[in-house]
Scaffold this active site. Structure first.
Site, PDB file in Angstrom:
ATOM      1  N   LYS A  42       0.824  -1.183   0.000  1.00 29.98           N
ATOM      2  CA  LYS A  42       0.000   0.000   0.000  1.00 29.98           C
ATOM      3  C   LYS A  42       0.871   1.251   0.000  1.00 29.98           C
ATOM      4  O   LYS A  42       0.425   2.346  -0.348  1.00 29.98           O
ATOM      5  CB  LYS A  42      -0.867   0.039   1.279  1.00 29.98           C
ATOM      6  CG  LYS A  42      -1.761  -1.156   1.442  1.00 29.98           C
ATOM      7  CD  LYS A  42      -2.454  -1.087   2.812  1.00 29.98           C
ATOM      8  CE  LYS A  42      -3.212  -2.362   3.085  1.00 29.98           C
ATOM      9  NZ  LYS A  42      -3.563  -2.503   4.507  1.00 29.98           N
ATOM     10  N   GLU A  98       7.733   2.419  -5.831  1.00 28.33           N
ATOM     11  CA  GLU A  98       7.774   1.975  -4.430  1.00 28.33           C
ATOM     12  C   GLU A  98       7.883   3.164  -3.486  1.00 28.33           C
ATOM     13  O   GLU A  98       8.355   4.227  -3.880  1.00 28.33           O
ATOM     14  CB  GLU A  98       9.014   1.099  -4.208  1.00 28.33           C
ATOM     15  CG  GLU A  98       8.767  -0.388  -4.273  1.00 28.33           C
ATOM     16  CD  GLU A  98       8.060  -0.937  -3.026  1.00 28.33           C
ATOM     17  OE1 GLU A  98       7.439  -0.161  -2.271  1.00 28.33           O
ATOM     18  OE2 GLU A  98       8.133  -2.153  -2.823  1.00 28.33           O
ATOM     19  N   ASP A  99       7.482   2.969  -2.249  1.00 27.24           N
ATOM     20  CA  ASP A  99       7.705   4.007  -1.247  1.00 27.24           C
ATOM     21  C   ASP A  99       9.120   3.922  -0.682  1.00 27.24           C
ATOM     22  O   ASP A  99       9.773   4.939  -0.469  1.00 27.24           O
ATOM     23  CB  ASP A  99       6.662   3.936  -0.118  1.00 27.24           C
ATOM     24  CG  ASP A  99       6.566   2.552   0.499  1.00 27.24           C
ATOM     25  OD1 ASP A  99       7.073   1.571  -0.100  1.00 27.24           O
ATOM     26  OD2 ASP A  99       5.970   2.428   1.581  1.00 27.24           O
ATOM     27  N   ASP A 102      14.534  -1.195   1.286  1.00 21.41           N
ATOM     28  CA  ASP A 102      15.278  -1.431   2.516  1.00 21.41           C
ATOM     29  C   ASP A 102      16.274  -2.569   2.243  1.00 21.41           C
ATOM     30  O   ASP A 102      17.354  -2.343   1.709  1.00 21.41           O
ATOM     31  CB  ASP A 102      14.247  -1.786   3.601  1.00 21.41           C
ATOM     32  CG  ASP A 102      14.806  -1.696   4.997  1.00 21.41           C
ATOM     33  OD1 ASP A 102      16.010  -1.902   5.167  1.00 21.41           O
ATOM     34  OD2 ASP A 102      14.044  -1.427   5.931  1.00 21.41           O
ATOM     35  N   LYS A 130      17.212   3.184   1.395  1.00 27.61           N
ATOM     36  CA  LYS A 130      18.138   3.001   2.513  1.00 27.61           C
ATOM     37  C   LYS A 130      19.288   2.138   2.010  1.00 27.61           C
ATOM     38  O   LYS A 130      19.300   0.924   2.223  1.00 27.61           O
ATOM     39  CB  LYS A 130      17.449   2.242   3.656  1.00 27.61           C
ATOM     40  CG  LYS A 130      16.494   3.015   4.501  1.00 27.61           C
ATOM     41  CD  LYS A 130      16.108   2.102   5.669  1.00 27.61           C
ATOM     42  CE  LYS A 130      14.944   2.583   6.443  1.00 27.61           C
ATOM     43  NZ  LYS A 130      14.561   1.608   7.492  1.00 27.61           N
ATOM     44  N   PHE A 151      13.647   3.809  11.151  1.00 33.22           N
ATOM     45  CA  PHE A 151      12.286   3.385  10.795  1.00 33.22           C
ATOM     46  C   PHE A 151      11.471   4.644  10.522  1.00 33.22           C
ATOM     47  O   PHE A 151      11.375   5.525  11.380  1.00 33.22           O
ATOM     48  CB  PHE A 151      11.645   2.568  11.913  1.00 33.22           C
ATOM     49  CG  PHE A 151      10.400   1.877  11.437  1.00 33.22           C
ATOM     50  CD1 PHE A 151      10.462   0.616  10.872  1.00 33.22           C
ATOM     51  CD2 PHE A 151       9.166   2.517  11.502  1.00 33.22           C
ATOM     52  CE1 PHE A 151       9.317  -0.011  10.387  1.00 33.22           C
ATOM     53  CE2 PHE A 151       8.015   1.915  11.021  1.00 33.22           C
ATOM     54  CZ  PHE A 151       8.089   0.641  10.464  1.00 33.22           C
ATOM     55  N   ASP A 158       3.876   3.118   6.789  1.00 30.86           N
ATOM     56  CA  ASP A 158       3.133   2.894   8.032  1.00 30.86           C
ATOM     57  C   ASP A 158       3.995   2.329   9.165  1.00 30.86           C
ATOM     58  O   ASP A 158       5.064   1.781   8.942  1.00 30.86           O
ATOM     59  CB  ASP A 158       2.000   1.904   7.793  1.00 30.86           C
ATOM     60  CG  ASP A 158       2.520   0.478   7.626  1.00 30.86           C
ATOM     61  OD1 ASP A 158       3.378   0.253   6.748  1.00 30.86           O
ATOM     62  OD2 ASP A 158       2.095  -0.415   8.385  1.00 30.86           O
ATOM     63  N   ARG A 164       0.185   6.445   7.630  1.00 27.71           N
ATOM     64  CA  ARG A 164       0.368   6.521   6.168  1.00 27.71           C
ATOM     65  C   ARG A 164      -0.073   7.878   5.638  1.00 27.71           C
ATOM     66  O   ARG A 164       0.392   8.328   4.597  1.00 27.71           O
ATOM     67  CB  ARG A 164      -0.471   5.441   5.470  1.00 27.71           C
ATOM     68  CG  ARG A 164      -0.001   4.018   5.702  1.00 27.71           C
ATOM     69  CD  ARG A 164      -0.744   3.096   4.755  1.00 27.71           C
ATOM     70  NE  ARG A 164      -0.656   1.691   5.129  1.00 27.71           N
ATOM     71  CZ  ARG A 164       0.327   0.865   4.784  1.00 27.71           C
ATOM     72  NH1 ARG A 164       1.330   1.324   4.071  1.00 27.71           N
ATOM     73  NH2 ARG A 164       0.325  -0.396   5.151  1.00 27.71           N
TER      74      ARG A 164
END
Ligand code: PRP
Length: 177
Positions: A42, A98-99, A102, A130, A151, A158, A164
């Site tokens: 999401k 993508e958001d 990682d 990252k 984080f 989220d 979000r």
């Protein structure tokens, strides 16, 4: 007991400025072509919708959901397709949106699946990267911001499905009381 503390990392205006730049870059890279933006749900939804507003070439959109984290704060490495694309991608220029990247496991897996469907080209666009936490190599074509190993939440990202909707990116810290 613990409290969750939210600390702003990237301001709304800075995000807006960077997304506009990426949109212009994509429009020039794909001049005279059509592209399909594939949103990874999401987290990628807010970024993709905003990005699409700054792309001046014809754009289609589709959505895919791949779960890797559950409700944990670190990557489990378990990747599962929850929702597949609605349309075939054969012979299309696709950009996966993508958001955050990682460990790289989600995108590495997703890219392999989508490459198998023979798109004309495939690129990756992420709002946040990252690089220090990468476990699997991924070639990223468009990056909004490189961030440290924190984080983060907001702008689609989220913590336990919350935050979000924040219009900025924030660090999350747990304060034990
Ligand atoms: C997040 C994020 C990426 C992935 C990145 O998704 O949106 O898809 O983790 O991590 P990786 O590079 O270590 O694989 P998440 O599973 O939290 O789902 P969400 O987008 O629905 O929040």
């Amino acid at each position: 007991m613990s409290n969750i503390l939210i600390e702003k990392l990237i301001a709304e205006e800075e995000i807006a400025r960077r997304i506009k730049e990426i949109g212009q870059q994509i429009s020039s890279d794909y001049k005279d072509k059509e592209i399909l933006l594939i949103c990874v749900l999401k987290g990628g939804v807010m970024f993709m919708t905003e990005l699409s507003k700054h792309i001046s070439i014809p754009v289609d959109m589709d959505f895919m959901s791949v779960s890797s984290y559950g409700n944990e704060m670190t990557s489990s490495g378990v990747v599962k397709v929850i929702k597949d694309l609605d349309e075939p991608i054969k012979d299309k220029h696709i950009i996966i949106v993508e958001d955050i990247i990682d460990s790289g496991r989600t995108l590495n897996y997703l890219k392999q699946i989508l490459e198998g469907r023979q798109p004309k080209s495939i690129k990756i666009c992420t709002l946040l990267d990252k690089p220090q936490t990468r476990k699997v190599e991924v070639n990223v074509d468009y990056v909004g911001f490189n961030i440290p190993d924190e984080f983060v939440v907001g702008y689609g990202l989220d913590y336990q499905q919350k935050y979000r909707n924040l219009p900025y990116i924030a660090k999350v810290r747990k304060e034990y009381v």
